[in-house]
Design an enzyme around this catalytic site. Sequence first.
Site, PDB file in Angstrom:
ATOM      1  N   ARG A 234       0.870  -1.029  -0.146  1.00 50.30           N
ATOM      2  CA  ARG A 234      -0.076  -0.163   0.039  1.00 50.30           C
ATOM      3  C   ARG A 234       0.932   1.434  -0.099  1.00 50.30           C
ATOM      4  O   ARG A 234       1.918   1.260   0.710  1.00 50.30           O
ATOM      5  CB  ARG A 234      -0.966   0.080   1.262  1.00 50.30           C
ATOM      6  CG  ARG A 234      -2.153  -1.004   1.203  1.00 50.30           C
ATOM      7  CD  ARG A 234      -3.009  -0.509   0.392  1.00 50.30           C
ATOM      8  NE  ARG A 234      -4.303  -1.629   0.063  1.00 50.30           N
ATOM      9  CZ  ARG A 234      -4.220  -2.582  -0.820  1.00 50.30           C
ATOM     10  NH1 ARG A 234      -3.422  -2.916  -1.588  1.00 50.30           N
ATOM     11  NH2 ARG A 234      -5.575  -3.325  -0.694  1.00 50.30           N
ATOM     12  N   ASP A 258       3.578  -0.209  -7.325  1.00 52.35           N
ATOM     13  CA  ASP A 258       2.214  -0.527  -8.009  1.00 52.35           C
ATOM     14  C   ASP A 258       1.201   0.038  -7.110  1.00 52.35           C
ATOM     15  O   ASP A 258       0.072   0.144  -7.611  1.00 52.35           O
ATOM     16  CB  ASP A 258       2.000  -1.898  -7.974  1.00 52.35           C
ATOM     17  CG  ASP A 258       0.908  -2.602  -8.672  1.00 52.35           C
ATOM     18  OD1 ASP A 258       0.587  -1.882  -9.718  1.00 52.35           O
ATOM     19  OD2 ASP A 258       0.035  -2.948  -7.865  1.00 52.35           O
ATOM     20  N   GLU A 263      -3.125   7.546  -4.464  1.00 50.88           N
ATOM     21  CA  GLU A 263      -3.568   7.008  -5.579  1.00 50.88           C
ATOM     22  C   GLU A 263      -5.144   7.065  -5.570  1.00 50.88           C
ATOM     23  O   GLU A 263      -5.660   6.965  -6.782  1.00 50.88           O
ATOM     24  CB  GLU A 263      -3.046   5.438  -5.583  1.00 50.88           C
ATOM     25  CG  GLU A 263      -3.636   4.669  -4.820  1.00 50.88           C
ATOM     26  CD  GLU A 263      -3.332   3.054  -4.812  1.00 50.88           C
ATOM     27  OE1 GLU A 263      -2.189   2.598  -5.004  1.00 50.88           O
ATOM     28  OE2 GLU A 263      -4.304   2.289  -4.812  1.00 50.88           O
ATOM     29  N   HIS A 295      -1.581   0.018  -9.694  1.00 46.68           N
ATOM     30  CA  HIS A 295      -2.302  -0.973  -8.739  1.00 46.68           C
ATOM     31  C   HIS A 295      -2.968  -1.774  -9.654  1.00 46.68           C
ATOM     32  O   HIS A 295      -4.025  -2.359  -9.643  1.00 46.68           O
ATOM     33  CB  HIS A 295      -3.376  -0.177  -8.052  1.00 46.68           C
ATOM     34  CG  HIS A 295      -3.673  -1.135  -6.833  1.00 46.68           C
ATOM     35  ND1 HIS A 295      -3.839  -0.400  -5.692  1.00 46.68           N
ATOM     36  CD2 HIS A 295      -3.720  -2.144  -6.498  1.00 46.68           C
ATOM     37  CE1 HIS A 295      -4.093  -1.216  -4.654  1.00 46.68           C
ATOM     38  NE2 HIS A 295      -3.968  -2.501  -5.022  1.00 46.68           N
TER      39      HIS A 295
HETATM   40  P1  NAI Z   1      -0.678 -11.533   4.822  1.00 46.92           P
HETATM   41  O1  NAI Z   1      -1.381 -10.945   5.985  1.00 46.92           O
HETATM   42  O2  NAI Z   1      -0.773 -12.675   4.636  1.00 46.92           O
HETATM   43  O3  NAI Z   1       0.811 -10.778   5.154  1.00 46.92           O
HETATM   44  C1  NAI Z   1       1.122  -9.712   5.885  1.00 46.92           C
HETATM   45  C2  NAI Z   1       2.363  -9.951   6.695  1.00 46.92           C
HETATM   46  O4  NAI Z   1       2.581  -8.745   7.226  1.00 46.92           O
HETATM   47  C3  NAI Z   1       2.021 -10.785   7.844  1.00 46.92           C
HETATM   48  O5  NAI Z   1       2.920 -11.915   7.898  1.00 46.92           O
HETATM   49  C4  NAI Z   1       1.898  -9.879   9.107  1.00 46.92           C
HETATM   50  O6  NAI Z   1       2.478 -10.518  10.191  1.00 46.92           O
HETATM   51  C5  NAI Z   1       3.084  -8.934   8.795  1.00 46.92           C
HETATM   52  N1  NAI Z   1       3.125  -7.992   9.340  1.00 46.92           N
HETATM   53  C6  NAI Z   1       2.133  -7.100   9.709  1.00 46.92           C
HETATM   54  N2  NAI Z   1       2.268  -6.017  10.319  1.00 46.92           N
HETATM   55  C7  NAI Z   1       3.696  -5.982  10.276  1.00 46.92           C
HETATM   56  C8  NAI Z   1       4.580  -5.087  11.001  1.00 46.92           C
HETATM   57  N3  NAI Z   1       4.140  -4.034  11.732  1.00 46.92           N
HETATM   58  N4  NAI Z   1       5.799  -5.393  10.827  1.00 46.92           N
HETATM   59  C9  NAI Z   1       6.453  -6.405  10.068  1.00 46.92           C
HETATM   60  N5  NAI Z   1       5.410  -7.372   9.600  1.00 46.92           N
HETATM   61  C10 NAI Z   1       4.216  -7.108   9.622  1.00 46.92           C
HETATM   62  O7  NAI Z   1      -0.927 -10.315   3.610  1.00 46.92           O
HETATM   63  P2  NAI Z   1      -0.733 -10.524   1.858  1.00 46.92           P
HETATM   64  O8  NAI Z   1      -2.006 -11.524   1.325  1.00 46.92           O
HETATM   65  O9  NAI Z   1       0.632 -11.141   1.983  1.00 46.92           O
HETATM   66  O10 NAI Z   1      -1.002  -9.205   1.513  1.00 46.92           O
HETATM   67  C11 NAI Z   1       0.023  -8.140   2.079  1.00 46.92           C
HETATM   68  C12 NAI Z   1      -0.513  -6.701   1.549  1.00 46.92           C
HETATM   69  O11 NAI Z   1      -0.423  -6.615   0.258  1.00 46.92           O
HETATM   70  C13 NAI Z   1      -2.230  -6.414   1.860  1.00 46.92           C
HETATM   71  O12 NAI Z   1      -2.304  -6.079   2.988  1.00 46.92           O
HETATM   72  C14 NAI Z   1      -2.501  -5.510   0.677  1.00 46.92           C
HETATM   73  O13 NAI Z   1      -2.345  -4.151   1.299  1.00 46.92           O
HETATM   74  C15 NAI Z   1      -1.165  -5.717  -0.349  1.00 46.92           C
HETATM   75  N6  NAI Z   1      -2.038  -6.224  -1.650  1.00 46.92           N
HETATM   76  C16 NAI Z   1      -1.794  -5.393  -2.876  1.00 46.92           C
HETATM   77  C17 NAI Z   1      -2.372  -5.693  -3.986  1.00 46.92           C
HETATM   78  C18 NAI Z   1      -1.866  -5.150  -5.400  1.00 46.92           C
HETATM   79  O14 NAI Z   1      -2.668  -5.303  -6.087  1.00 46.92           O
HETATM   80  N7  NAI Z   1      -0.982  -4.412  -5.445  1.00 46.92           N
HETATM   81  C19 NAI Z   1      -3.060  -6.966  -4.129  1.00 46.92           C
HETATM   82  C20 NAI Z   1      -3.211  -7.771  -2.798  1.00 46.92           C
HETATM   83  C21 NAI Z   1      -2.368  -7.508  -1.604  1.00 46.92           C
END
Ligand code: NAI
Length: 338
Positions: A234, A258, A263, A295
Amino acid sequence: MKVIIYSTKDFEIPYIERANKKKHKLTFVSEALNSKTALKAVGYDAVSIFSGDQASIITLDKLKDFGIKYIALRSAGYDNVNLNTAARLNIKVANVPSYSPYAIAEHAVSLLLALNRKLIESNERVEHFNFDLNHLIGYDLNNKTIGIIGTGRIGSIMAKIMHGFGCNLLGCDIEENKELVDKYGLTYVALNTLCKQADIISIHVPLNGDTHYLINEALIEKMKKGVTIINTARGAVINTEDIITGLENGTIGALGIDVYENEQDLFFKDHSHEIVNDDNIIKLNAMPNVLITGHHAFLTDEALTNIAETVIYNLDCWGDNKNTENELTNIITKVTPT
Ligand code: NAI
């Protein structure tokens, strides 16, 4: 159930209709949800929104007044929904937690490869029959150190792919994934250490109160000179102004994004015939070592199919008075709203 689908893009309609199998009565609108467009939800049971929609306190209050009981996100990220307010108003919210982590991780790698090997510039030259090779030098990924911030679903796939490139892996997460340590030799370190040691940094944390501006001036100053930063998570996880300063003074060698902090007013629309009133995106666009996509990391056939099927599944559950395991209003205690 009657459902209004905000921020519909033409390309997703066939996926959603195919998944729906005419079960729910769907209305597609191109406008994003906000406090003004909430009025369109009058007469519906549920709304479906994407990452550019804003389900703020005011908007949720309005949706509640209009009788909305459910919000089905078409995204994994949910930083745009005030979950505490939704829970208080008894509006159920569900996301699509894992539609294709491969789509996002592979896009992050695409940004890295295109930036490092200067594919866009090279192709632009070739289109003009300019086959000069000056200023196209990149670096081998083999033996470089990549720091992965957030080793959840997407970050884990990123680790696996970069292991394949022969990179040394550093990870930073509040929860460690032992499989990445055992299988790919990833070492978990503190964020400061990751920033000091990584040649490449890829960001995969959700946006919340703890990760807002996680990458800022103080951390950029510690980074290796010439570091490449990739952000597909994000926009506001990085402080854009600080990143621009880092690019200008040469600390950051390249940036692939991305997602962008502002945005919301830009992405998903054609502004090519307007004067864009956003100095940061203008500066970033003008830099040869910055690559921006709008995005679209999620834009694969598999991801769109999974998003549509999960959205309809979430609606089906609610329509049958059942809970869906994707409900976010159950996990608000873990979330610090932004
Ligand atoms: P996820 O929940 O599987 O992984 C996120 C990881 O970040 C978790 O392991 C969590 O423990 C860790 N985390 C949370 N807060 C933290 C912190 N303060 N310090 C260190 N680590 C921390 O989520 P996933 O599926 O991997 O997605 C990650 C992000 O990617 C989503 O939240 C979303 O914002 C973004 N995303 C972007 C897309 C795009 O089209 N560009 C599409 C899908 C997701």
